[in-house]
Design a protein around this motif. Sequence first.
Motif, PDB file in Angstrom:
ATOM      1  N   ILE A 147      53.070  48.445  46.956  1.00 48.94           N
ATOM      2  CA  ILE A 147      52.302  47.544  46.088  1.00 48.94           C
ATOM      3  C   ILE A 147      51.649  48.373  44.984  1.00 48.94           C
ATOM      4  O   ILE A 147      51.023  49.394  45.246  1.00 48.94           O
ATOM      5  CB  ILE A 147      51.190  46.807  46.878  1.00 48.94           C
ATOM      6  N   GLU A 148      51.837  47.946  43.754  1.00 45.59           N
ATOM      7  CA  GLU A 148      51.196  48.629  42.629  1.00 45.59           C
ATOM      8  C   GLU A 148      50.663  47.570  41.674  1.00 45.59           C
ATOM      9  O   GLU A 148      51.410  46.706  41.216  1.00 45.59           O
ATOM     10  CB  GLU A 148      52.208  49.516  41.899  1.00 45.59           C
ATOM     11  N   GLY A 200      49.014  44.994  42.222  1.00 48.70           N
ATOM     12  CA  GLY A 200      49.226  43.650  42.737  1.00 48.70           C
ATOM     13  C   GLY A 200      50.672  43.194  42.772  1.00 48.70           C
ATOM     14  O   GLY A 200      50.964  42.074  43.173  1.00 48.70           O
ATOM     15  N   SER A 201      51.588  44.039  42.354  1.00 50.15           N
ATOM     16  CA  SER A 201      53.012  43.675  42.362  1.00 50.15           C
ATOM     17  C   SER A 201      53.739  44.410  43.483  1.00 50.15           C
ATOM     18  O   SER A 201      53.552  45.615  43.678  1.00 50.15           O
ATOM     19  CB  SER A 201      53.671  44.049  41.033  1.00 50.15           C
ATOM     20  N   ALA A 202      54.593  43.674  44.192  1.00 45.71           N
ATOM     21  CA  ALA A 202      55.400  44.273  45.252  1.00 45.71           C
ATOM     22  C   ALA A 202      56.632  44.922  44.634  1.00 45.71           C
ATOM     23  O   ALA A 202      57.369  44.284  43.877  1.00 45.71           O
ATOM     24  CB  ALA A 202      55.817  43.208  46.259  1.00 45.71           C
TER      25      ALA A 202
END
Length: 87
Positions: free
Chosen positions: A20-21, A23-25
Amino acid sequence: MQAGCYQNGMWAVAVAKAGIEEGSALIGGSLIVAPTGEIVAKAQTVADEVIVAEIDLDRCAEIRANIFDFEMHREPGAYGAITASKG
């Protein structure tokens, strides 16, 4: 990547982020691909991983000499029909 390795007779290492970075997977999926297009190592999870493979750089010359010898297979005389047409 596999097609590009095969067409160019080259090894490739493609690194893909996982986890996760902001908020994105991120799905990961890093690869090591042989000059034959074969995947020789692949990340298997969505966690941090290190993949390794023993590579033989001589395979590049082998593929270029035996499969994609452009000088041997090039037919400039056949290009006339393509280059002669307008538009």
